[in-house]
Design a protein around this motif. Structure first.
Motif, PDB file in Angstrom:
ATOM      1  N   GLU A   6       0.828  -1.202   0.000  1.00  0.00           N
ATOM      2  CA  GLU A   6       0.000   0.000   0.000  1.00  0.00           C
ATOM      3  C   GLU A   6       0.861   1.250   0.000  1.00  0.00           C
ATOM      4  O   GLU A   6       0.565   2.223  -0.711  1.00  0.00           O
ATOM      5  CB  GLU A   6      -0.937   0.000   1.214  1.00  0.00           C
ATOM      6  CG  GLU A   6      -1.780   1.260   1.365  1.00  0.00           C
ATOM      7  CD  GLU A   6      -2.726   1.522   0.208  1.00  0.00           C
ATOM      8  OE1 GLU A   6      -3.276   2.641   0.146  1.00  0.00           O
ATOM      9  OE2 GLU A   6      -2.922   0.631  -0.646  1.00  0.00           O
ATOM     10  N   ASP A   7       1.947   1.246   0.778  1.00  0.00           N
ATOM     11  CA  ASP A   7       2.841   2.397   0.779  1.00  0.00           C
ATOM     12  C   ASP A   7       3.511   2.565  -0.582  1.00  0.00           C
ATOM     13  O   ASP A   7       3.731   3.695  -1.047  1.00  0.00           O
ATOM     14  CB  ASP A   7       3.898   2.254   1.865  1.00  0.00           C
ATOM     15  CG  ASP A   7       3.373   2.659   3.236  1.00  0.00           C
ATOM     16  OD1 ASP A   7       2.198   3.077   3.326  1.00  0.00           O
ATOM     17  OD2 ASP A   7       4.134   2.558   4.214  1.00  0.00           O
ATOM     18  N   ALA A   8       3.853   1.459  -1.223  1.00  0.00           N
ATOM     19  CA  ALA A   8       4.448   1.536  -2.552  1.00  0.00           C
ATOM     20  C   ALA A   8       3.468   2.168  -3.545  1.00  0.00           C
ATOM     21  O   ALA A   8       3.849   2.995  -4.376  1.00  0.00           O
ATOM     22  CB  ALA A   8       4.860   0.147  -3.027  1.00  0.00           C
ATOM     23  N   ARG A   9       2.219   1.799  -3.440  1.00  0.00           N
ATOM     24  CA  ARG A   9       1.206   2.388  -4.316  1.00  0.00           C
ATOM     25  C   ARG A   9       1.061   3.880  -4.039  1.00  0.00           C
ATOM     26  O   ARG A   9       1.003   4.702  -4.966  1.00  0.00           O
ATOM     27  CB  ARG A   9      -0.141   1.693  -4.114  1.00  0.00           C
ATOM     28  CG  ARG A   9      -1.244   2.208  -5.043  1.00  0.00           C
ATOM     29  CD  ARG A   9      -2.598   1.665  -4.643  1.00  0.00           C
ATOM     30  NE  ARG A   9      -3.068   2.218  -3.379  1.00  0.00           N
ATOM     31  CZ  ARG A   9      -3.624   3.436  -3.257  1.00  0.00           C
ATOM     32  NH1 ARG A   9      -3.754   4.234  -4.311  1.00  0.00           N
ATOM     33  NH2 ARG A   9      -4.030   3.865  -2.073  1.00  0.00           N
ATOM     34  N   LEU A  10       1.029   4.253  -2.759  1.00  0.00           N
ATOM     35  CA  LEU A  10       0.887   5.654  -2.401  1.00  0.00           C
ATOM     36  C   LEU A  10       2.091   6.476  -2.866  1.00  0.00           C
ATOM     37  O   LEU A  10       1.932   7.612  -3.322  1.00  0.00           O
ATOM     38  CB  LEU A  10       0.719   5.793  -0.887  1.00  0.00           C
ATOM     39  CG  LEU A  10      -0.629   5.372  -0.307  1.00  0.00           C
ATOM     40  CD1 LEU A  10      -0.572   5.380   1.221  1.00  0.00           C
ATOM     41  CD2 LEU A  10      -1.736   6.296  -0.799  1.00  0.00           C
ATOM     42  N   ALA A  11       3.284   5.904  -2.763  1.00  0.00           N
ATOM     43  CA  ALA A  11       4.475   6.616  -3.216  1.00  0.00           C
ATOM     44  C   ALA A  11       4.379   6.923  -4.705  1.00  0.00           C
ATOM     45  O   ALA A  11       4.694   8.035  -5.147  1.00  0.00           O
ATOM     46  CB  ALA A  11       5.726   5.792  -2.918  1.00  0.00           C
ATOM     47  N   GLN A  12       3.929   5.946  -5.482  1.00  0.00           N
ATOM     48  CA  GLN A  12       3.772   6.174  -6.914  1.00  0.00           C
ATOM     49  C   GLN A  12       2.687   7.215  -7.192  1.00  0.00           C
ATOM     50  O   GLN A  12       2.853   8.086  -8.059  1.00  0.00           O
ATOM     51  CB  GLN A  12       3.436   4.870  -7.631  1.00  0.00           C
ATOM     52  CG  GLN A  12       3.332   5.027  -9.148  1.00  0.00           C
ATOM     53  CD  GLN A  12       3.026   3.719  -9.841  1.00  0.00           C
ATOM     54  OE1 GLN A  12       2.312   2.873  -9.309  1.00  0.00           O
ATOM     55  NE2 GLN A  12       3.557   3.533 -11.029  1.00  0.00           N
ATOM     56  N   GLU A  13       1.587   7.149  -6.447  1.00  0.00           N
ATOM     57  CA  GLU A  13       0.516   8.119  -6.636  1.00  0.00           C
ATOM     58  C   GLU A  13       1.008   9.537  -6.333  1.00  0.00           C
ATOM     59  O   GLU A  13       0.673  10.496  -7.038  1.00  0.00           O
ATOM     60  CB  GLU A  13      -0.677   7.769  -5.742  1.00  0.00           C
ATOM     61  CG  GLU A  13      -1.394   6.483  -6.125  1.00  0.00           C
ATOM     62  CD  GLU A  13      -2.041   6.568  -7.489  1.00  0.00           C
ATOM     63  OE1 GLU A  13      -2.541   7.648  -7.854  1.00  0.00           O
ATOM     64  OE2 GLU A  13      -2.030   5.568  -8.227  1.00  0.00           O
ATOM     65  N   CYS A  14       1.799   9.691  -5.271  1.00  0.00           N
ATOM     66  CA  CYS A  14       2.358  11.005  -4.950  1.00  0.00           C
ATOM     67  C   CYS A  14       3.278  11.502  -6.060  1.00  0.00           C
ATOM     68  O   CYS A  14       3.170  12.651  -6.507  1.00  0.00           O
ATOM     69  CB  CYS A  14       3.133  10.952  -3.635  1.00  0.00           C
ATOM     70  SG  CYS A  14       2.127  10.715  -2.156  1.00  0.00           S
ATOM     71  N   GLU A  15       4.182  10.637  -6.497  1.00  0.00           N
ATOM     72  CA  GLU A  15       5.155  11.047  -7.508  1.00  0.00           C
ATOM     73  C   GLU A  15       4.480  11.454  -8.813  1.00  0.00           C
ATOM     74  O   GLU A  15       4.917  12.384  -9.492  1.00  0.00           O
ATOM     75  CB  GLU A  15       6.157   9.911  -7.745  1.00  0.00           C
ATOM     76  CG  GLU A  15       7.197   9.787  -6.658  1.00  0.00           C
ATOM     77  CD  GLU A  15       8.125  10.984  -6.631  1.00  0.00           C
ATOM     78  OE1 GLU A  15       8.693  11.333  -7.679  1.00  0.00           O
ATOM     79  OE2 GLU A  15       8.273  11.604  -5.562  1.00  0.00           O
ATOM     80  N   ARG A  16       3.410  10.775  -9.175  1.00  0.00           N
ATOM     81  CA  ARG A  16       2.703  11.142 -10.403  1.00  0.00           C
ATOM     82  C   ARG A  16       1.952  12.466 -10.242  1.00  0.00           C
ATOM     83  O   ARG A  16       1.915  13.290 -11.162  1.00  0.00           O
ATOM     84  CB  ARG A  16       1.740  10.023 -10.805  1.00  0.00           C
ATOM     85  CG  ARG A  16       2.468   8.770 -11.314  1.00  0.00           C
ATOM     86  CD  ARG A  16       1.485   7.721 -11.777  1.00  0.00           C
ATOM     87  NE  ARG A  16       2.177   6.621 -12.443  1.00  0.00           N
ATOM     88  CZ  ARG A  16       1.562   5.585 -13.012  1.00  0.00           C
ATOM     89  NH1 ARG A  16       0.231   5.504 -12.978  1.00  0.00           N
ATOM     90  NH2 ARG A  16       2.246   4.628 -13.604  1.00  0.00           N
ATOM     91  N   ARG A  17       1.367  12.679  -9.084  1.00  0.00           N
ATOM     92  CA  ARG A  17       0.627  13.927  -8.854  1.00  0.00           C
ATOM     93  C   ARG A  17       1.540  15.134  -8.763  1.00  0.00           C
ATOM     94  O   ARG A  17       1.142  16.253  -9.102  1.00  0.00           O
ATOM     95  CB  ARG A  17      -0.215  13.793  -7.580  1.00  0.00           C
ATOM     96  CG  ARG A  17      -1.476  12.949  -7.775  1.00  0.00           C
ATOM     97  CD  ARG A  17      -2.103  12.625  -6.432  1.00  0.00           C
ATOM     98  NE  ARG A  17      -3.413  12.001  -6.561  1.00  0.00           N
ATOM     99  CZ  ARG A  17      -3.603  10.715  -6.861  1.00  0.00           C
ATOM    100  NH1 ARG A  17      -2.555   9.920  -7.067  1.00  0.00           N
ATOM    101  NH2 ARG A  17      -4.829  10.221  -6.948  1.00  0.00           N
ATOM    102  N   ILE A  18       2.770  14.923  -8.305  1.00  0.00           N
ATOM    103  CA  ILE A  18       3.720  16.025  -8.186  1.00  0.00           C
ATOM    104  C   ILE A  18       3.919  16.728  -9.524  1.00  0.00           C
ATOM    105  O   ILE A  18       4.095  17.955  -9.574  1.00  0.00           O
ATOM    106  CB  ILE A  18       5.065  15.495  -7.647  1.00  0.00           C
ATOM    107  CG1 ILE A  18       4.962  15.239  -6.136  1.00  0.00           C
ATOM    108  CG2 ILE A  18       6.201  16.466  -7.933  1.00  0.00           C
ATOM    109  CD1 ILE A  18       6.113  14.438  -5.589  1.00  0.00           C
ATOM    110  N   ILE A  19       3.865  15.976 -10.604  1.00  0.00           N
ATOM    111  CA  ILE A  19       4.076  16.557 -11.928  1.00  0.00           C
ATOM    112  C   ILE A  19       3.031  17.626 -12.227  1.00  0.00           C
ATOM    113  O   ILE A  19       3.323  18.655 -12.839  1.00  0.00           O
ATOM    114  CB  ILE A  19       4.029  15.462 -13.011  1.00  0.00           C
ATOM    115  CG1 ILE A  19       4.993  14.312 -12.675  1.00  0.00           C
ATOM    116  CG2 ILE A  19       4.335  16.037 -14.382  1.00  0.00           C
ATOM    117  CD1 ILE A  19       6.423  14.740 -12.495  1.00  0.00           C
TER     118      ILE A  19
END
Length: 253
Positions: A6-19
């Motif tokens: 779940e944390d791995a998924r959240l990390a990816q979601e954050c990184e994509r939204r940062i753009i």
């Protein structure tokens, strides 16, 4: 690395939204990477960022990346987040990229965060010239360039909040948040040195969290330098936890 799926998924979601939360002036998508250019203003907006786990850069892609950044008058920069393939991480280090900064991505739940009713806390949906000038005045080096900051902020297309804290009618602290699909990034927290140590920074972050919750966001996320103990303690006290770590590396010469 994130400790759970779940944390791995959240990390990816954050990184994509940062753009989208902090847009560059121009971008290129190369495989699983996005290359961002913004006249050198800010690290994130002038570096290559992976968008998917196992993101790779082969020698040809690295050569192209370096040529593109140098053509724009920038040092090639790569954000090595947990999404980067280990072989690519090793290749970047082998080319001599040095650490510019190390940061944590942090996240906090927004359930039961109240909307701020403090009279000194002001939020605008778009950044006024006074807000941009105030933030720029509290930065150093290239980040003090108000025009480059405004150019980035003008490209935000998502719901956003530009916060100020007023003392005797004058803004002394600033921050911003951008909401996208249930998550809101908080950033650009800065405070006049004469007003530090009075809890204003905490009130600005809490106020932005309240705004984010009111938009329907379930989580707030942010990025902070690993060595910034004051900021880390503040964010932890507001419910943020470390989600992942990353470093940004530059190639000189």
């Amino acid at each position: 690395m994130p400790t759970t799926n779940e944390d791995a998924r959240l990390a990816q979601e954050c990184e994509r939204r940062i753009i989208n939360a902090w847009p560059a002036l121009s971008t290129l998508v190369v495989g699983d990477w996005v290359l961002r250019f913004a006249n050198g203003y800010s690290g994130r907006a002038n570096s290559a960022t992976p968008l998917a786990y196992g993101a790779e850069l082969d020698d040809a892609m690295l050569d192209m990346l370096e040529e593109l950044y140098r053509a724009d008058g920038l040092q090639p920069a790569i954000r090595l987040t947990p999404l980067v393939a280990e072989a690519t991480r090793a290749a970047v280090l082998a080319r001599g990229y040095r650490v510019r900064d190390r940061s944590f991505g942090m996240i906090a739940p927004l359930a039961d965060i109240p909307v701020s009713e403090e009279a000194a806390f002001r939020i605008e949906a778009r950044p006024e010239a006074e807000w941009v000038a105030g933030v720029a005045a509290l930065q150093s080096g290239i980040k003090s360039h108000a025009g480059n900051l405004a150019a980035i902020l003008e490209r935000i297309r998502l719901p956003a909040a530009f916060a100020s804290w007023l003392v005797e009618g004058e803004p002394v602290g600033f921050g911003m948040a951008v909401a996208e699909r249930g998550m809101a990034e908080i950033g650009l927290i800065c405070l006049d040195p004469a007003h530090r140590g009075k809890g204003i920074g905490r009130r600005i972050v809490a106020g932005l969290m309240g705004w984010a919750g009111a938009t329907g966001s379930h989580s707030a996320y942010l990025q902070v330098e690993q060595g910034n103990a004051v900021a880390l303690n503040l964010y932890r006290s507001l419910g943020f936890r470390r989600l992942y770590a990353y470093e940004t590396r530059l190639l000189e010469g």
